[in-house]
Design an enzyme around this catalytic site. Structure first.
Site, PDB file in Angstrom:
ATOM      1  N   ASP A  16      47.367  43.428  35.980  1.00 44.67           N
ATOM      2  CA  ASP A  16      48.651  42.955  36.517  1.00 44.67           C
ATOM      3  C   ASP A  16      49.354  42.066  35.489  1.00 44.67           C
ATOM      4  O   ASP A  16      50.562  42.146  35.282  1.00 44.67           O
ATOM      5  CB  ASP A  16      48.440  42.108  37.773  1.00 44.67           C
ATOM      6  CG  ASP A  16      47.678  42.785  38.874  1.00 44.67           C
ATOM      7  OD1 ASP A  16      46.448  42.903  38.771  1.00 44.67           O
ATOM      8  OD2 ASP A  16      48.317  43.209  39.848  1.00 44.67           O
ATOM      9  N   ASN A  41      42.658  40.864  43.803  1.00 48.46           N
ATOM     10  CA  ASN A  41      41.548  40.747  42.837  1.00 48.46           C
ATOM     11  C   ASN A  41      40.813  39.416  43.014  1.00 48.46           C
ATOM     12  O   ASN A  41      39.588  39.359  42.899  1.00 48.46           O
ATOM     13  CB  ASN A  41      42.089  40.834  41.408  1.00 48.46           C
ATOM     14  CG  ASN A  41      42.497  42.248  41.048  1.00 48.46           C
ATOM     15  OD1 ASN A  41      41.807  43.205  41.390  1.00 48.46           O
ATOM     16  ND2 ASN A  41      43.621  42.373  40.364  1.00 48.46           N
ATOM     17  N   ASP A 244      47.651  48.824  36.054  1.00 52.42           N
ATOM     18  CA  ASP A 244      48.951  48.318  36.502  1.00 52.42           C
ATOM     19  C   ASP A 244      50.097  48.503  35.514  1.00 52.42           C
ATOM     20  O   ASP A 244      51.222  48.781  35.939  1.00 52.42           O
ATOM     21  CB  ASP A 244      48.819  46.836  36.906  1.00 52.42           C
ATOM     22  CG  ASP A 244      47.899  46.666  38.101  1.00 52.42           C
ATOM     23  OD1 ASP A 244      47.299  45.600  38.253  1.00 52.42           O
ATOM     24  OD2 ASP A 244      47.772  47.634  38.892  1.00 52.42           O
TER      25      ASP A 244
HETATM   26  O1  RIB Z   1      42.158  49.868  41.511  1.00 52.39           O
HETATM   27  C1  RIB Z   1      42.829  49.188  40.483  1.00 52.39           C
HETATM   28  C2  RIB Z   1      43.780  48.190  41.060  1.00 52.39           C
HETATM   29  O2  RIB Z   1      43.060  47.204  41.788  1.00 52.39           O
HETATM   30  C3  RIB Z   1      44.546  47.404  39.973  1.00 52.39           C
HETATM   31  O3  RIB Z   1      45.799  47.041  40.468  1.00 52.39           O
HETATM   32  C4  RIB Z   1      43.704  46.186  39.779  1.00 52.39           C
HETATM   33  O4  RIB Z   1      44.459  45.063  39.296  1.00 52.39           O
HETATM   34  C5  RIB Z   1      43.248  45.919  41.190  1.00 52.39           C
HETATM   35  O5  RIB Z   1      44.301  45.226  41.847  1.00 52.39           O
HETATM   36 CA    CA Z   2      46.419  44.701  40.515  1.00 53.82          CA
END
Ligand code: RIB
Ligand code: CA
Length: 315
Positions: A16, A41, A244
């Site tokens: 992100d 996360n 992301d």
């Molecule tokens: O599965 C990957 C996603 O989950 C990404 O956006 C990572 O940052 C987590 O949020």
């Molecule tokens: Ca993410």
């Protein structure tokens, strides 16, 4: 051509954070109306702090960061420190940034901004669980008319799940929110694991960013060096998928991606397949197409774009 108005909704998370840097690098292309943090996360106090820290690193004191929902709509929060580290953006020096947190709740910011916006004028770019976006749509359904499109990272089809055998993390954490978003009636561009697993942060690609001399590039490399350890061990791959940043790369260079109009439905009943995205790629149902499923990308061009944009930061 006027810059595209965007709201970044995120759960930083190294990927992100790199997506945020990519967006911040391109003010002529992307006008960031606000950055809204959501629990994902790592818990919300960390995701909002991380978003502010990235604003600091990218020297963008003009950007407003808002804290959103601390919990999914119905399910208990599931986090991913095992992937991202205890801080969420491990791999760089973590400090409490001077960059302020806005007092307004992120959901209220989204509602207020879209309520005042012209029809179809704002692109939402969610890269975490869709809790904030769904909450805003529940609170004020009429805001949907102001949404140009929702360019989201989430879902999986051929790749299978990354946190259960059948679900991708962002959708799994808040499947009820994802269902609301996929059913909202506005154009959805879904970039799931099928495409993100094709953009691997290999050492050669990371080294080209390492050669850049600015804080944003240095932070990107530090985060990637940490981020790479988990997925390379899990998948035996040569680098971690840069999930992301596919969203903003899609906005900046859609020609790098391949997509197909599909129906995408979200599982919200079965515990076994909770959060599964049923992508009707071959039109085996008569369900209406509600999304573009992005399933391929020119990975070298993607990393070339990311490196060129990171090089734009000075200092
Ligand atoms: O599965 C990957 C996603 O989950 C990404 O956006 C990572 O940052 C987590 O949020
Ligand atoms: Ca993410």
């Amino acid at each position: 051509m006027a810059a595209r108005k965007v709201i970044l909704d995120c759960d930083p998370g190294q990927d992100d954070a790199i997506n945020q840097l990519l967006a911040m690098s391109s003010p002529d292309d992307l006008e960031i109306l606000g950055i809204t943090a959501v629990a994902g996360n790592v818990p919300l106090p960390l995701t909002q702090r991380n978003a502010r820290l990235i604003c600091d690193i990218g020297a963008r004191p003009d950007l407003r960061v808002f804290a959103g929902r601390e919990e999914p709509l119905q399910r208990p929060l599931v986090t991913a420190e095992y992937v991202h580290g205890a801080n969420g953006i491990d791999g760089i020096d973590i400090y409490e940034p001077d960059h302020p947190l806005q007092e307004q709740h992120a959901v209220d910011f989204i509602v207020e901004t879209l309520s005042a916006a012209k029809a179809g004028s704002v692109t939402l770019v969610p890269t975490g669980p869709l809790t904030n976006i769904a909450s805003a749509l529940q609170k004020a359904p009429d805001i949907a008319q102001s949404i140009e499109s929702i360019v989201l990272m989430g879902g999986a089809m051929r790749e299978g799940g990354n946190c259960t055998p059948s679900a991708e993390f962002n959708i799994y954490v808040d499947p009820q929110a994802a269902k609301i978003v996929f059913d909202c009636g506005r154009p959805i561009i879904a970039l799931g694991l099928d495409v993100t697993h094709k953009v691997l942060a290999t050492s050669a690609r990371v080294d080209r960013i390492r050669a850049l001399d600015n804080r944003a590039a240095s932070a990107t490399v530090g985060m990637l060096d940490f981020f790479n350890r988990y997925d390379t061990a899990k998948y035996g791959s040569l680098g971690s998928p840069l999930h992301d940043p596919c969203t903003c790369a899609y906005l900046l260079a859609p020609e790098l991606f391949t997509e197909k109009s599909c129906n995408i439905s979200v599982e919200v009943d079965s515990e076994l397949t909770m959060g599964h995205t049923a992508v009707d790629y071959w039109n085996v149902t008569d369900k209406a197409h509600n999304a573009m499923w992005v399933h391929d990308v020119d990975a070298d061009q993607f990393f070339g774009l990311l490196t060129e944009r990171l090089a734009r930061f000075t200092g």
